[in-house]
Design an enzyme around this catalytic site. Structure first.
Site, PDB file in Angstrom:
ATOM      1  N   LYS A 116       0.861  -1.171   0.000  1.00 17.04           N
ATOM      2  CA  LYS A 116       0.000   0.000   0.000  1.00 17.04           C
ATOM      3  C   LYS A 116       0.905   1.231   0.000  1.00 17.04           C
ATOM      4  O   LYS A 116       1.744   1.391   0.907  1.00 17.04           O
ATOM      5  CB  LYS A 116      -0.900  -0.006   1.237  1.00 17.04           C
ATOM      6  N   ASP A 153      -0.827  -0.641  -4.561  1.00 15.40           N
ATOM      7  CA  ASP A 153      -2.135   0.018  -4.623  1.00 15.40           C
ATOM      8  C   ASP A 153      -1.948   1.428  -4.089  1.00 15.40           C
ATOM      9  O   ASP A 153      -1.517   1.615  -2.941  1.00 15.40           O
ATOM     10  CB  ASP A 153      -3.156  -0.750  -3.769  1.00 15.40           C
ATOM     11  N   GLU A 207      -2.358  -0.313  -8.912  1.00 15.63           N
ATOM     12  CA  GLU A 207      -3.801  -0.206  -8.701  1.00 15.63           C
ATOM     13  C   GLU A 207      -4.173   1.233  -8.358  1.00 15.63           C
ATOM     14  O   GLU A 207      -3.555   1.857  -7.487  1.00 15.63           O
ATOM     15  CB  GLU A 207      -4.183  -1.164  -7.563  1.00 15.63           C
ATOM     16  N   ASP A 251      -9.945   0.341  -9.429  1.00  9.12           N
ATOM     17  CA  ASP A 251     -10.660  -0.209  -8.271  1.00  9.12           C
ATOM     18  C   ASP A 251     -11.812   0.722  -7.871  1.00  9.12           C
ATOM     19  O   ASP A 251     -12.951   0.513  -8.287  1.00  9.12           O
ATOM     20  CB  ASP A 251      -9.683  -0.432  -7.114  1.00  9.12           C
TER      21      ASP A 251
HETATM   22 MG   LIG Z   1      -7.642  -1.152  -4.131  1.00  6.01          MG
END
Ligand SMILES: [Mg+2]
Length: 387
Positions: free
Chosen positions: A176, A205, A231, A256
């Site tokens: 992340k 992401d 992402e 997303d």
């Molecule tokens: Mg995501």
């Protein structure tokens, strides 16, 4: 005559009750995302009972700052809008239940998903089949997994990844990024990639945190460091930036947050504004709506990834049932919630083996509720709603 039309007896019962409550599920370590740090994951559990005494269970999760719903709004919507729309109706059609909920209230996809999954669990249990049979039939029995390295610090992420790899649980990891400076994120990615070596796959992401120039500058460096999928690098409403980023770098661009409804999916497909969708039952509003998103992704040639909002084994089992019916989930799944939690409201949790999530084979979702565990995890004001 009725027996001939309905050999498995689905429509001989009506929904008598739709109840719900909030469970608080402590995590083994704080889970750091760009928009929140989670120490306790709160989810909504729905229980549907028929007039002949059978029951089905569903679950939906949210992450603070990700979407427009909270567990409190979800519970309220279930009680005041969705339950009245379903109580008294026959248990005969999943799409029919979804349509009644859509008529009762617009949006609120996570609340609707929890209820539709409980209907599906109930229908499948009555028929003595796994939910996958209702979702179109099973294509595969296991789905490759991905683990989110959410410790937020390179050394801890590396230690966690090495342990999970040695245990043959995960060999694909997602970092992340986007909370701090992109330079710091890039340094962390490089460090983790160097330490973990060639045997693993790494993705990131960004959760909408960058503007387009930042994405243009850092995505090629991330790809150079070995990142295979980026992402949601930019804001959800910036479809044009997603289109300009797609196909430009030697890594896939995944959408997303902006892809919620089938209409969103169609917009991304028409613009070719990504290479892949993160597909989530809650985000799209339940299995019926998710099937429409999956069909558009398949028609567009997009890859798919089974995303998560950190469900317990109850929600993960339902997701596994659904995604087992999708012909290709080529980017795997992120349904690892039960492994990050210290408690799980089921008798036996879902299984992870040889880097895959195993799709349960029993009737309904394939997992059984542990009422005592559920009661201990449920908020006190909700306990009477379920037991
Ligand atoms: Mg995501």
């Amino acid at each position: 005559m009725r027996e001939a039309l309905d050999p498995i007896g689905l429509n001989t019962a009506r929904i008598a009750e739709v109840r719900c409550g909030v469970v608080d599920l402590p995590l083994k370590r704080p889970h750091k995302l760009a928009m929140a740090t989670i120490e306790v994951q709160s989810n909504v559990v729905v229980r549907i009972v028929t007039d002949d005494g059978e029951e089905g269970w569903g679950e939906a999760a949210t992450i603070p700052g990700y979407g427009a719903e909270t567990v409190e709004t979800m519970a309220q919507v279930v009680r005041t809008s969705l339950a009245p729309a379903l109580v008294g109706t026959e248990i005969s059609s999943l799409g029919g239940a979804a349509a009644r909920m859509e008529t009762a209230i617009k949006r609120n996809p996570y609340a609707k998903s929890a209820v539709e999954l409980a209907v599906a669990d109930l229908m499948a249990r009555r028929a003595g089949v796994p939910m996958s049979a209702l979702f179109g039939g099973r294509r595969h029995d296991r789905i490759a997994g991905l683990w989110v390295l959410g410790a937020g610090e390179a050394e801890a992420d590396i230690a966690e990844a090495k342990k999970l790899f040695e245990q043959k649980l995960f060999r694909c990891f997602l970092l992340k990024v986007g909370k701090g400076a992109p330079e710091d994120d890039l340094a962390r990615v490089r460090r983790v990639a160097k330490e973990l070596g060639d045997g693993v796959e790494l993705r990131v992401d960004v959760n909408q945190s960058w503007d387009e120039p930042t994405a243009m500058r850092f995505i090629p460096q991330l790809a150079e460091a070995g990142i295979t999928v980026v992402e949601q690098p930019v804001r959800a409403d910036n479809v044009e930036a997603m289109r300009r980023l797609t196909g430009r770098f030697p890594c896939l661009i995944m959408a997303d947050e902006p892809v919620e409804t089938p209409q969103d999916a169609l917009r991304f497909a028409a613009a070719h504004a990504c290479d892949a969708f993160s597909v989530k039952l809650g985000k799209h509003g339940g299995p019926t709506a998710t099937r429409a998103v999956v069909s558009i992704a398949e028609a567009a040639g997009f890859r798919m990834f089974a995303g998560t909002m950190l469900e317990s084994s109850l929600g993960v089992a339902a997701h596994a049932q659904f995604f087992s019916t999708v012909s290709s989930v080529s980017l795997g799944n992120q349904l690892f919630g039960p492994l990050l939690m210290t408690a799980d409201p089921v008798v036996a949790p879902v299984r992870y083996e040889d880097f895959c999530l195993i799709v349960p084979t029993g009737p309904g979702s394939g997992v059984e509720i542990d009422r005592d565990a559920l009661k201990s995890l449920m908020r006190k004001e909700d306990a009477a709603c379920l037991i």
